[in-house]
Design an enzyme around this catalytic site. Structure first.
Site, short mmCIF file in Angstrom:
data_model
loop_
_atom_site.label_atom_id
_atom_site.label_comp_id
_atom_site.label_asym_id
_atom_site.label_seq_id
_atom_site.Cartn_x
_atom_site.Cartn_y
_atom_site.Cartn_z
N PHE A 110 0.80 -1.23 0.00
CA PHE A 110 0.00 0.00 0.00
C PHE A 110 0.84 1.28 0.00
CE2 PHE A 110 -0.77 2.84 3.63
CZ PHE A 110 0.12 2.34 4.56
N LYS A 111 2.10 1.18 0.39
CA LYS A 111 2.92 2.39 0.43
C LYS A 111 3.10 3.03 -0.95
CE LYS A 111 5.09 1.36 4.80
NZ LYS A 111 4.33 0.10 5.08
N ASP A 112 2.88 2.25 -2.00
CA ASP A 112 2.96 2.80 -3.36
C ASP A 112 1.98 3.95 -3.56
OD1 ASP A 112 4.89 1.01 -4.22
OD2 ASP A 112 3.42 -0.41 -5.04
#
Ligand SMILES: *Cc1c(COP(=O)(O)O)cnc(C)c1O
Length: 498
Positions: A110-112
């Site tokens: 999810f950090k993308d």
């Protein structure tokens, strides 16, 4: 919109400066001066992610022109970096259970979502302030952040990205993702030892003022890409709205009906974005804070005492193995009418004794907004198995922690309104643990994680994201392993200075 520090530093700055600085000079975090904006949710576009993001970014991004925000959003979300046209699609598992897939970006975590857009915002902010130095993003990573930062910052002019990871401390897939990184401005190096060793080495570099001026004399400025930057938090508000709008659009709920969001939590960034979304008018019932065995946050929400005097456990959900959740400071500031004295007091106690206790009123507010629980590794594995059995849907270890805590919330409260679990990683990114959950420990013994990944695809008939299934075929570009003591020299050689 202005930004100021949670610890009282007497200067208000715009968003562009807050993004460049990351942290305030008094070590506080930047927060927006106003958060109760009551955005008109019904008029928001459900199916156009960049357009929706623009509506949410716009009031917060002082110091940016509209066209600059739109360009950054187009580059991040509409140029094929995400393998789903909705960017963060919502899957329905049952009448009241939904999964928000936050892992369709280039690294399958999810950090993308934040790290695909932050570099463009940062670059714009630097250009607008006439900044001349070359920025060097320096990151110690235990897995997901490093790869995500590499993908976000690759080939951005005027910025270099340097990542160190522990030689013993990331999974085989995570390591392969990093050492095969492409881009003209990237560097990846293994450091002997565990994550603490790597992190200590990087911290030593950041606190070395002699080194900083040496670098500055060569036109380099060091900075980190960590999750306390406002530019990483803001992009995470968007998918809370998108999920809600899609429920309304599909007639799962009436407009205005409140839903629960379940968030597997580590540094408190993702769930804090949910809190801000609520402040902007999103109908949120409870934010469900899900911890793994490192249950410092759920203890805090339940007792009002934040106590970091405990050992860190290494779990099957490594991206949540954290004892200091930095972003919590922002929440406490918001819950205490922006009172920097209270926050400084608690944060000093945390630094000095490793713990603090908030007052009764703050504790009550926490209980109104959040439900908190945790799940250990055994529960995580059994949850992966039962979700697959019940819904033919695969979840990764982090998402499984969320589902397990949602189950205890429902058992505790009998609340049966719709709940959205934020799924923070593709199950194939943690293929070893997922296979072990489905087929037992013998199914993974003596096997490489890439082999297990292929077997998991065959077993379930579910496709793995391409960036993972093609990992074995990519050229390995970074092979160097150094000791912590050699970090500084190594950095200088990367930057070609002596
Ligand atoms: C970073 C991460 C988390 C934790 O997110 P926070 O914002 O730190 O709470 C959860 N799951 C995965 C897969 C992550 O990479």
């Amino acid at each position: 919109m202005q930004y100021y520090s949670t610890r009282g530093y007497k200067m208000k700055i715009n968003a562009a400066e807050a993004i460049i600085r990351g942290l305030a000079p008094d070590s506080g975090l930047f927060v927006p001066s106003e958060s109760d904006l009551s955005l008109n949710i019904e008029k928001m576009p459900a199916h156009d992610y960049p357009e929706l993001a623009f509506k949410i970014f716009k009031p917060f991004l002082s110091g940016f022109r509209d066209i600059e925000i739109k360009n950054a959003l187009q580059k991040a979300y509409s140029s094929g970096n995400f393998d789903h046209k909705l960017v963060t699609p919502l899957q329905k598992l049952s009448e009241n259970l939904f999964i928000l897939e936050l892992w369709h970006g280039p690294t399958s975590a999810f950090k993308d979502i934040a790290l695909q857009v932050l570099p463009h915002l940062l670059k714009t902010a630097l250009d607008n302030t006439g900044y001349k130095d070359e920025l060097v993003i320096l990151t110690a990573t235990s897995g997901d952040t490093g790869k995500s930062a590499l993908e976000g910052f690759r080939d951005i002019p005027g910025i270099k990205i340097v990542v160190f990871y522990p030689d013993n401390g990331v999974s085989e897939i995570q390591k392969l993702q990093m050492v095969t990184q492409e881009g003209s401005n990237v560097s990846v190096t293994a450091v002997t030892g565990n994550f603490d060793d790597t992190q200590r080495g990087v911290k030593e570099i950041f606190s070395n003022s002699k080194l900083a001026s040496h670098l500055a004399s060569h036109g380099f400025q060091l900075t980190s890409a960590n999750s306390i930057n406002w530019g990483r938090l803001l992009p995470q508000l968007v998918y809370y709205f998108q999920a809600y709008l899609s429920l309304v659009d599909n007639k799962q709920i009436r407009a205005g009906e409140a839903v629960n969001y379940v968030v597997p939590t580590g540094n408190f960034g993702n769930i804090l974005a949910g809190y801000y979304a609520r402040r902007l008018g999103l109908p949120v019932n409870k934010l469900i804070c899900a911890s793994n065995q490192n249950n410092i946050l759920s203890d805090f929400i339940n007792t009002g005492i934040y106590d970091s005097n405990r050992r860190l456990s290494l779990t099957l959900s490594p991206s949540m193995d954290i004892l200091i959740s930095s972003n919590l400071e922002r929440l406490l500031f918001e819950l205490n009418s922006h009172d920097p004295e209270k926050i400084s007091f608690w944060m000093n106690q945390l630094r000095e004794k490793g713990s603090y206790r908030v007052d009764q009123q703050t504790h009550e507010k926490l209980g109104q907004l959040f439900y908190a629980g945790f799940a250990g590794d055994k529960k995580t594995l059994s949850t992966i198995k039962s979700v697959y059995r019940d819904y033919k849907y695969l979840v990764d270890t982090h998402t499984a922690v969320g589902k397990a805590v949602l189950d205890s919330y429902i058992a505790d409260t009998a609340d049966n309104r719709p709940s959205i679990i934020l799924s923070t990683a593709s199950p194939f990114k943690f293929a070893g643990s997922v296979m072990k959950a489905l087929k037992g420990p013998d199914a993974v013994k003596q096997k490489s994680e890439l082999t297990i990944l292929d077997e998991l695809v065959k077993l379930t008939g579910i496709d793995a994201p391409e960036n993972l299934s093609k990992l074995g075929k990519k050229e390995i570009k970074f092979k160097q392993v150094i000791t912590r003591k050699a970090l500084e020299d190594h950095l200088l050689s990367i930057l070609e200075i002596d």
